[in-house]
Design an enzyme around this catalytic site. Sequence first.
Site, PDB file in Angstrom:
ATOM      1  N   LYS A   9       0.866  -1.189   0.000  1.00 46.17           N
ATOM      2  CA  LYS A   9       0.000   0.000   0.000  1.00 46.17           C
ATOM      3  C   LYS A   9       0.901   1.237   0.000  1.00 46.17           C
ATOM      4  O   LYS A   9       1.748   1.388   0.880  1.00 46.17           O
ATOM      5  CB  LYS A   9      -0.896  -0.008   1.238  1.00 46.17           C
ATOM      6  CG  LYS A   9      -1.665   1.274   1.482  1.00 46.17           C
ATOM      7  CD  LYS A   9      -2.445   1.156   2.782  1.00 46.17           C
ATOM      8  CE  LYS A   9      -2.962   2.499   3.249  1.00 46.17           C
ATOM      9  NZ  LYS A   9      -1.874   3.366   3.769  1.00 46.17           N
ATOM     10  N   GLY A  98       6.116   1.616   6.191  1.00 47.55           N
ATOM     11  CA  GLY A  98       5.139   2.567   5.683  1.00 47.55           C
ATOM     12  C   GLY A  98       4.418   2.079   4.448  1.00 47.55           C
ATOM     13  O   GLY A  98       3.875   2.868   3.679  1.00 47.55           O
ATOM     14  N   ASP A 135      -5.706   0.822   8.345  1.00 50.22           N
ATOM     15  CA  ASP A 135      -5.387   0.622   6.934  1.00 50.22           C
ATOM     16  C   ASP A 135      -6.090  -0.583   6.314  1.00 50.22           C
ATOM     17  O   ASP A 135      -6.087  -0.742   5.092  1.00 50.22           O
ATOM     18  CB  ASP A 135      -3.876   0.444   6.747  1.00 50.22           C
ATOM     19  CG  ASP A 135      -3.111   1.756   6.764  1.00 50.22           C
ATOM     20  OD1 ASP A 135      -3.755   2.816   6.638  1.00 50.22           O
ATOM     21  OD2 ASP A 135      -1.882   1.731   6.904  1.00 50.22           O
TER      22      ASP A 135
END
Length: 284
Positions: A9, A98, A135
């Site tokens: 992502k 991240g 997320d």
Amino acid sequence: MDKGFAPAKVNLALHVTGLGADGYHRLDSLVVFAGTGDQIAATPARDLTLTVGGPFAHGVPTDDTNLVLRAARALRDARGVQKGAALRLTKNLPHGAGLGGGSSDAAATLKLLAQLWGVDPLSPDAPEVLALGSDVPACLRAPAPLRMRGRGEVLDPLPRLPTMGLVLVNPGAALPTRDVFQALAVKENPPLPDPPETKRPEDFAAWLKTLRNDLQAPAETLAPSVKEALELLRRTPGVLAAMMSGSGATCVGVTKDAGTARNAARVIQVAKQGWWVAPAPMLA
């Protein structure tokens, strides 16, 4: 054995717009997915178990602290499933990078086990999904690009984006998300502007340069190599724009196509042989 793909992502922009009474930061983020990531495999079994392999397997837990097992249990409980599964996670993405690795793994597990067990999948707005992490709802929408707001529960599709390539660069620094958010000085910032409708990668990249990752400054303080990675990306031929993804430390270069991304990645790999560098197409 059934298999699933958990794509990286990537946040092409991340604006922090506030801090809620629940203690969660409110975000406005431009999310895309890269054609590189982890793999999940599942075989029918009586119990739920997890094994981990791959280049970044070291240190990955195999107990209930792993989001893969938590996601499996959440689906089983929500659908009243009596079966189990032997799960195998191949960890190709670095930790604390991240790139939403754990969340993408959880989302891929939810999709895979819904097929294996023959039950309806959980929707991105299901409370069980958000309880797994902010997320995970976005990752359940993969590979579609989207705009993610609120805690991560407000998801909107984006206009069709140009076909582009991505160069993912991690300088070897692991940045815990909590540490980066705690180091954020200003927690109320302007939201994202609406994205342009364009088919030209050059025009889209020019727009990306006007956006921010509000976590970049605290990340650079905690890991100065983030700044070095961004500067290297911006100097690399073929990179149209560069930004840090999520809470770091992975930085991303946007290119006009996947071939250009591969060429740019080779240049960086030669210059920084100890870094993790991965070219990939941007999924749509």
